[in-house]
Design a protein around this motif. Structure first.
Motif, short mmCIF file in Angstrom:
data_model
loop_
_atom_site.label_atom_id
_atom_site.label_comp_id
_atom_site.label_asym_id
_atom_site.label_seq_id
_atom_site.Cartn_x
_atom_site.Cartn_y
_atom_site.Cartn_z
N VAL A 131 0.81 -1.22 0.00
CA VAL A 131 0.00 0.00 0.00
C VAL A 131 0.84 1.26 0.00
O VAL A 131 0.82 2.02 -0.94
N SER A 146 1.69 4.40 -3.14
CA SER A 146 1.29 5.80 -3.02
C SER A 146 2.52 6.70 -2.97
O SER A 146 2.56 7.72 -3.63
N THR A 182 -6.48 2.84 -2.36
CA THR A 182 -5.57 1.91 -1.70
C THR A 182 -6.30 0.69 -1.19
O THR A 182 -5.74 -0.39 -1.10
#
Lengths: 511, 115
Positions: A60, A64, A277
């Motif tokens: 995750v 990002s 996410t």
């Protein structure tokens, strides 16, 4: 905070009881949310509200952070490139059009003046008719000047990848036209030194008339033709599926792309990578549960491809067969999230309403009487901001919008709301709902990063079934075209006297 | 569609021949108001009242029966007035009705299930 602790322990207990029967699942641990000032957070950029930080850090937070840093690099390099390349093209275009304009305007004047310069003694003076024609030439040139200024000398709204076909065609047409007039003038009038000045003046007038007609053609081709809607374009964002439909006329693909992008900035909710996410972590969990072992041993190079294929097929079959209860998790997670958002929103609304009651607009007379505590909107906003800051920050973190609003922008918006007598609800509206991209700061716009990806040539016209992509850095817009159906209307005439009614019967007869 | 044949002998009541029941329905009537029909679009002729001790009750006609035929005349696609006329012909003193009723079908189905 004691309420939060109880909430957390309840969540943990719930998750454990759900998952006691399945050993392969992870235990959800609600990390206690850290609460720094809003200012720090804006500097840090994206803070992922991640409950499964123990298991999924690589899946995750990795993506990002990766996308954010890549975004920065691409943005910087693109800015450097574009500032050089775009200006060159634009200046070239402007220079060419100015030269063409000058040539076109000065030609009639040249036609009129040259005879006087070259053979003034042989010219037959013409009286009032010529003077009338001079006036008409002057006014027509003035009208042409204004019309060209209105149509062509507007700030460009977009930089297109290929040339604008219609404009190029028109420029070529005008050039050819003027050249042919010069040719005729040169051969028939200059060489032979014609004395009939009235004829020359009429020739110049006909040139100006023809230029006005060409301008009319330009209006029709460039502006009017695409006004009538002909195609319906369906625009879908690839990351979250937000869809809009637009009706456009007959345009080339690149012009249609510009129209769509202009509408994108006002119609689509802003792209928020933090909301994606959850599905990525779910996908990672699907694959993480399966492991493939090769029991046939190494050394089978020719059949490597075959083995890889059978391995992936086996994985798909196993994934389909195992009792996967991630749907259950998703349902409870979403219900929990919904509840949390609503609770935080209620707290936020109450805090803001209370904060707004602390200030009051001063009337004119009061301002003169008590000049002590007078504050301008900015100071008033800074005064009431702390009482709502915590509630607002918590709400933004729960809805994953905290990277879209900096503390500075919130205070500015608060000052703006106070100045314009907005209610607390009006102030909160931009935080409770995600607005279009234009609502947020310029660094979110990425207006120079769009790429048009198309299988057909971008200067070709739209057709039924045309598909093209508009790619930005981390998402793309998929555009499909459909022709608006040809509507056949039939007519039915109803006589106003034909509206008659009667009661429903329910009779009963004895026999 | 289970049907039953019922023969009613008309009775002299003063100088009228009566059958002792009332009818409702017809193709010119509103079928949704019919309390006895299963299908609320059924525009057939239904028995809406049976007078006690009258010839109809004696012959076996029941409340809610749908009249399919009267003396061979079809009653499923007639207006209310046509139905009345077919039942009140002065020169006939016996009417043979072909009726259907829900309870008939239920009874037969029940007896079939028992076997």
């Amino acid at each position: 905070t004691w309420r939060k602790r109880r909430e957390r322990s309840r969540d943990r207990h719930k998750s454990r009881s759900k998952e006691s029967s399945r050993s392969e699942k992870s235990v959800t641990i609600n990390a206690p949310p850290a609460e720094p000032l809003l200012g720090d957070q804006s500097v840090r950029g994206e803070e992922v509200q991640d409950d499964n930080w123990g298991e999924t850090t690589t899946a995750v937070t990795g993506t990002s952070e990766h996308s954010l840093s890549q975004e920065d690099i691409v943005r910087i390099s693109k800015d450097l490139d574009d500032s050089v390349g775009l200006d060159c093209k634009r200046y070239l275009n402007v220079a060419l059009s100015v030269i063409l304009g000058l040539v076109v305007f000065l030609t009639p004047l040249a036609f009129l003046i040259l005879p006087h310069l070259l053979w003034p003694d042989r010219l037959r003076a013409c009286g009032t008719a010529c003077e009338g024609l001079f006036i008409s030439v002057a006014f027509k040139l003035l009208i042409l000047l204004l019309a060209v200024w209105a149509l062509f000398f507007r700030p460009p709204r977009a930089g297109l990848p290929r040339i604008f076909v219609f404009r190029a065609l028109l420029a070529t047409l005008v050039l050819l036209f003027v050249l042919s007039y010069w040719l005729f003038y040169g051969v028939r009038i200059l060489d032979s030194q014609d004395e009939d000045y009235q004829g020359i003046v009429q020739y110049a007038v006909s040139l100006v008339d023809a230029l006005l007609f060409i301008h009319y053609l330009a209006i029709v081709l460039l502006e009017l033709r695409q006004l009538q809607p002909f195609f319906s374009l369906c625009v879908t964002r690839s990351t979250d599926g937000a869809t809009q439909h637009y009706n456009l006329g007959q345009l080339s693909i690149q012009r249609a792309a510009v129209v769509i992008l202009e509408n994108y900035y006002k119609d689509f909710p802003v792209h928020n990578p933090a909301l994606l996410t959850a599905s990525k972590s779910r996908a990672a969990k699907h694959l993480a549960g399966l492991k493939v072992y090769n029991v046939d041993g190494p050394g089978e190079n020719n059949a490597a491809a075959g083995i890889a294929q059978s391995q992936s097929r086996a994985m798909i079959a196993a994934a389909a067969r195992r009792r996967d209860s991630s749907h259950n998790e998703l349902y409870y997670e979403e219900a929990e999230h919904e509840r949390r958002v609503r609770k935080r929103r209620a707290r936020l609304v109450v805090a803001v309403e209370e904060a707004f009651t602390h200030i009051r607009r001063m009337q004119e007379e009061e301002q003169k009487k008590a000049p002590g505590d007078v504050m301008d909107p900015r100071e008033a906003a800074q005064a009431i901001f702390p009482s709502m800051a915590r509630a607002l920050q918590k709400y933004l973190r729960t809805t994953r919008q905290q990277h879209l609003h900096s503390m500075e922008s919130i205070q500015q918006h608060l000052a703006f709301s106070i100045t314009n007598n907005m209610t607390p609800k009006a102030f909160l509206e931009s935080y409770l709902t995600t607005g279009p991209t234009l609502q947020y700061g310029k660094d979110r716009w990425l207006a120079r990063q769009w790429t048009l990806i198309s299988e057909a040539s971008v200067t070709s016209g739209l057709k039924d079934g045309t598909v093209f992509l508009l790619k930005c850095i981390d998402f793309s817009l998929v555009v499909t075209t459909k022709k608006i159906p040809y509507i056949q209307l039939a007519e039915e005439f109803i006589d106003p006297k034909s509206h008659k009614f009667m009661l429903r019967l329910q009779s009963e007869t004895s026999v | 569609m289970l049907t039953q044949r019922i023969e009613i002998h008309k009775l002299w009541d003063g100088d009228n021949l009566i059958l002792g029941f009332s009818i409702g329905g017809g193709i010119d009537q509103d079928p949704s108001q019919n309390p006895f029909s299963e299908d609320k679009a059924d525009k057939g002729i239904y028995v809406t009242r049976v007078s006690k001790g009258g010839p109809a009750e004696v012959a076996g006609l029941r409340l809610g029966d749908k009249i399919m035929q009267v003396n061979g005349w079809d009653m499923t696609m007639v207006t209310h007035d046509q139905a009345r006329k077919k039942l009140t012909k002065k020169n006939e003193d016996v009417v043979r009705l072909l009726v259907t009723r829900r309870s008939l079908e239920d009874a037969v189905r029940q007896s079939m299930m028992q076997h």
